[in-house]
Design a protein around this motif. Structure first.
Motif, PDB file in Angstrom:
ATOM      1  N   VAL A  47     -16.240  99.768  36.096  1.00 47.65           N
ATOM      2  CA  VAL A  47     -14.875  99.279  36.369  1.00 47.65           C
ATOM      3  C   VAL A  47     -15.119  98.210  36.992  1.00 47.65           C
ATOM      4  N   ASP A  48     -15.713  98.136  38.159  1.00 45.08           N
ATOM      5  CA  ASP A  48     -16.073  97.093  39.204  1.00 45.08           C
ATOM      6  C   ASP A  48     -16.494  95.780  38.532  1.00 45.08           C
ATOM      7  N   ARG A  49     -17.709  95.932  37.639  1.00 43.31           N
ATOM      8  CA  ARG A  49     -18.262  94.922  37.019  1.00 43.31           C
ATOM      9  C   ARG A  49     -17.394  94.176  36.020  1.00 43.31           C
ATOM     10  N   LEU A  50     -16.825  94.892  35.478  1.00 41.63           N
ATOM     11  CA  LEU A  50     -15.895  94.285  34.214  1.00 41.63           C
ATOM     12  C   LEU A  50     -14.415  93.715  34.889  1.00 41.63           C
ATOM     13  N   GLU A  51     -14.114  94.450  35.942  1.00 41.70           N
ATOM     14  CA  GLU A  51     -12.602  93.912  36.437  1.00 41.70           C
ATOM     15  C   GLU A  51     -12.742  92.617  37.326  1.00 41.70           C
ATOM     16  N   GLU A  52     -14.062  92.640  37.866  1.00 45.07           N
ATOM     17  CA  GLU A  52     -14.380  91.144  38.737  1.00 45.07           C
ATOM     18  C   GLU A  52     -14.592  90.246  37.789  1.00 45.07           C
ATOM     19  N   VAL A  53     -14.674  90.058  36.458  1.00 44.94           N
ATOM     20  CA  VAL A  53     -14.591  89.060  35.666  1.00 44.94           C
ATOM     21  C   VAL A  53     -13.368  88.996  35.017  1.00 44.94           C
ATOM     22  N   GLY A  54     -12.411  89.841  35.097  1.00 47.01           N
ATOM     23  CA  GLY A  54     -10.837  89.931  34.392  1.00 47.01           C
ATOM     24  C   GLY A  54     -10.464  90.798  33.363  1.00 47.01           C
ATOM     25  N   TYR A  55     -11.584  91.810  33.226  1.00 48.30           N
ATOM     26  CA  TYR A  55     -11.061  92.650  31.951  1.00 48.30           C
ATOM     27  C   TYR A  55     -10.205  93.680  32.778  1.00 48.30           C
ATOM     28  N   ARG A  56      -9.347  94.337  31.806  1.00 49.51           N
ATOM     29  CA  ARG A  56      -8.571  95.462  32.030  1.00 49.51           C
ATOM     30  C   ARG A  56      -9.311  96.502  31.602  1.00 49.51           C
ATOM     31  N   THR A  57      -9.414  97.648  32.240  1.00 49.72           N
ATOM     32  CA  THR A  57     -10.121  99.046  31.771  1.00 49.72           C
ATOM     33  C   THR A  57      -9.302 100.230  31.942  1.00 49.72           C
ATOM     34  N   THR A  58      -9.593 101.078  31.340  1.00 55.41           N
ATOM     35  CA  THR A  58      -8.985 102.270  31.288  1.00 55.41           C
ATOM     36  C   THR A  58      -9.975 103.466  31.647  1.00 55.41           C
ATOM     37  N   THR A  59      -9.855 104.097  32.905  1.00 61.34           N
ATOM     38  CA  THR A  59     -10.706 105.317  33.087  1.00 61.34           C
ATOM     39  C   THR A  59      -9.956 106.555  32.752  1.00 61.34           C
ATOM     40  N   LEU A  60     -10.595 107.558  32.128  1.00 57.16           N
ATOM     41  CA  LEU A  60     -10.237 108.808  31.869  1.00 57.16           C
ATOM     42  C   LEU A  60     -11.024 109.921  32.663  1.00 57.16           C
ATOM     43  N   GLU A  61     -10.364 110.846  33.440  1.00 56.13           N
ATOM     44  CA  GLU A  61     -11.318 111.987  33.883  1.00 56.13           C
ATOM     45  C   GLU A  61     -10.884 113.248  33.296  1.00 56.13           C
ATOM     46  N   SER A  62     -12.073 113.778  32.453  1.00 53.26           N
ATOM     47  CA  SER A  62     -11.762 114.857  31.723  1.00 53.26           C
ATOM     48  C   SER A  62     -12.064 116.107  32.573  1.00 53.26           C
ATOM     49  N   ALA A  63     -12.554 116.107  33.843  1.00 56.59           N
ATOM     50  CA  ALA A  63     -12.467 117.094  34.984  1.00 56.59           C
ATOM     51  C   ALA A  63     -12.964 116.462  36.289  1.00 56.59           C
ATOM     52  N   ASP A  64     -13.249 117.247  37.265  1.00 53.03           N
ATOM     53  CA  ASP A  64     -13.461 116.818  38.555  1.00 53.03           C
ATOM     54  C   ASP A  64     -14.778 116.022  38.290  1.00 53.03           C
ATOM     55  N   ARG A  65     -14.795 114.941  38.751  1.00 57.51           N
ATOM     56  CA  ARG A  65     -16.184 114.250  38.970  1.00 57.51           C
ATOM     57  C   ARG A  65     -16.660 113.968  37.536  1.00 57.51           C
ATOM     58  N   ARG A  66     -15.797 113.894  36.557  1.00 56.18           N
ATOM     59  CA  ARG A  66     -16.411 113.424  35.043  1.00 56.18           C
ATOM     60  C   ARG A  66     -15.302 112.483  34.567  1.00 56.18           C
TER      61      ARG A  66
END
Length: 441
Positions: A47-66
């Protein structure tokens, strides 16, 4: 952009550092949710590598720490269906004392990036990110919409990664007709001027089986003919010693015929075992796809040294060629013998997809532009990937993680192996090929 970088002259040199950084995040997947580490941290790094150049990302957690990360890059031609590019962030465990380097340091030396995940598959993830970052810096937009997925849990079946996303968020992949991931596109040198880049166009099914033998319990000091442990041991030994017959799938036939043309010989008339031996390390990859396999991987019996138990069980790791499911079960039943039953613990489907398709033509052209001596052939993979999950959404799946490798590198031994590493030049090569491929669709 770098000072010398343009849309027509990309600079992917950062891919080496990206791969090194990602390897340095220990994302070991033990299969036990209590001891899994690093997947969430690896996802945040993406996420950090992509958002620092301007992308919008979606992060989905399937379980704790996953966690898995999705980024959608809209194409310029809405008439073309989206393509899925996927790579996993987790790795198998590594015993540091067995390695010549720290497996989680991302060491760069001797022309290689070293560490767990270097070829399975943080190299591909780094190349995908390098291409994405270049596109944003240079203002490049592909014609075809591309969905990039950076996934958790591939190394333990994808129940917290690809399968979870397919079951719970299929809308993220709406319209995707094809998916590209691991394992394919790595080079095998036929001679100094000729290299084969096998494209994964199929996977054997993953079929874990439990077999159980039953008998009459009793005292260990007695003469005892109806012993469950003996029955089980006999069945396991019989299966382990059995050589399943070679199955000439369409994929194998095309591979052998194509390789024979490049070698100037009719390989169809050569004993496949001799051919596999001649291919060296590459032969290990192809050899595992010639036939169905059933390898004993676990035994369980008894609870006290002087008690003969009423049952004993074993686990088998079975890998089945597409179209061979019924025949394989018949073969196993013959080998088990009386008083031994079986049940599936895990059983997914095998995949086999066409080779002569426009997307494979695009892969072939992208390789040819970077390596004039390249030739592509289809191959069937002995293991399994997240392609199994995405095929459930109707996608045609391929393995294409392009790497131009030194002729003497035993690439097959690096998967889940000690001193796993990827050549620096191969990472740069692969980034260029991926960029050409995705922009040509």
């Amino acid at each position: 952009m770098t000072s010398n970088e343009t849309a027509d002259s990309p600079d992917f040199s950062e891919v080496v550092d990206l791969c090194s950084q990602l390897i340095a995040i220990d994302s070991t997947n033990t299969g036990d949710p209590a001891t899994v580490v690093g997947e969430r941290e690896a996802a945040q790094w993406v996420v950090d590598r992509l958002e620092e150049v301007g992308y919008r990302t979606t992060t989905l957690e399937s379980a704790d720490r996953r966690a898995s990360v999705i980024v959608r890059v809209e194409g310029t031609d809405a008439a073309k269906p989206p393509l899925l590019m996927h790579g996993h962030l987790d790795v198998v465990p590594a015993e540091a004392h067995e390695w010549s380097v720290d497996p989680f340091a991302g060491t760069v030396k001797d022309g290689y990036v070293w560490g767990r995940g270097a070829v399975d598959m943080k190299d591909m993830v780094a190349m995908m990110i390098a291409v994405l970052r270049f596109w944003k810096r240079a203002g490049v937009q592909p014609e075809r919409t591309v969905v990039f997925a950076f996934l958790a849990d591939e190394e333990h079946g994808g129940n917290f990664g690809a399968h979870w996303l397919v079951d719970n968020h299929p809308e993220l992949f709406e319209g995707c007709t094809e998916a590209v991931g691991e394992v394919g596109g790595f080079s095998y040198s036929v001679d100094e001027d000729t290299r084969v880049y096998p494209i994964m166009t199929g996977e054997k099914s993953l079929a874990w089986m439990k077999i159980t033998a039953t008998g009459t319990p009793g005292h260990g000091s007695m003469v005892h003919a109806d012993n469950a442990v003996t029955k089980l041991a006999t069945a396991v030994a019989r299966i382990a010693a059995h050589e399943f017959p070679i199955v000439w799938t369409d994929t194998l036939t095309q591979f052998v015929g194509g390789l024979g043309k490049l070698m100037g010989t009719d390989l169809a008339s050569v004993d496949p075992e001799v051919l596999i031996d001649k291919l060296g390390g590459f032969g290990k990859i192809i050899g595992a796809t010639l036939r169905n396999t059933a390898n004993p991987t676990g035994l369980a019996a008894g609870y006290k040294a002087n008690v003969i138990p009423s049952s004993a069980s074993a686990t088998l790791d079975c890998r089945v060629i597409p179209g061979q499911e019924e025949e394989f079960e018949r073969q196993i039943d013959e080998l088990l013998g009386p008083d031994v039953t079986r049940e599936w613990i895990v059983h997914d489907k095998a995949l086999e997809t066409p080779f002569g398709t426009p997307i494979v033509e695009a892969m072939t052209a992208a390789l040819k532009a970077e390596d004039a001596g390249s030739h592509t052939l289809p191959y069937l993979m002995s293991g399994g990937t997240d392609a199994k999950a995405f095929s459930e959404l109707g996608m045609t799946c391929y393995g294409f993680s392009p790497l131009k490798l030194p002729p003497d590198l035993d690439f097959a031994a690096l998967f889940h192996g000690i001193d796993e590493r990827v050549p620096v030049e191969a990472l740069n090569f692969g980034s260029r090929v991926l960029n050409r491929f995705l922009l040509s669709l």
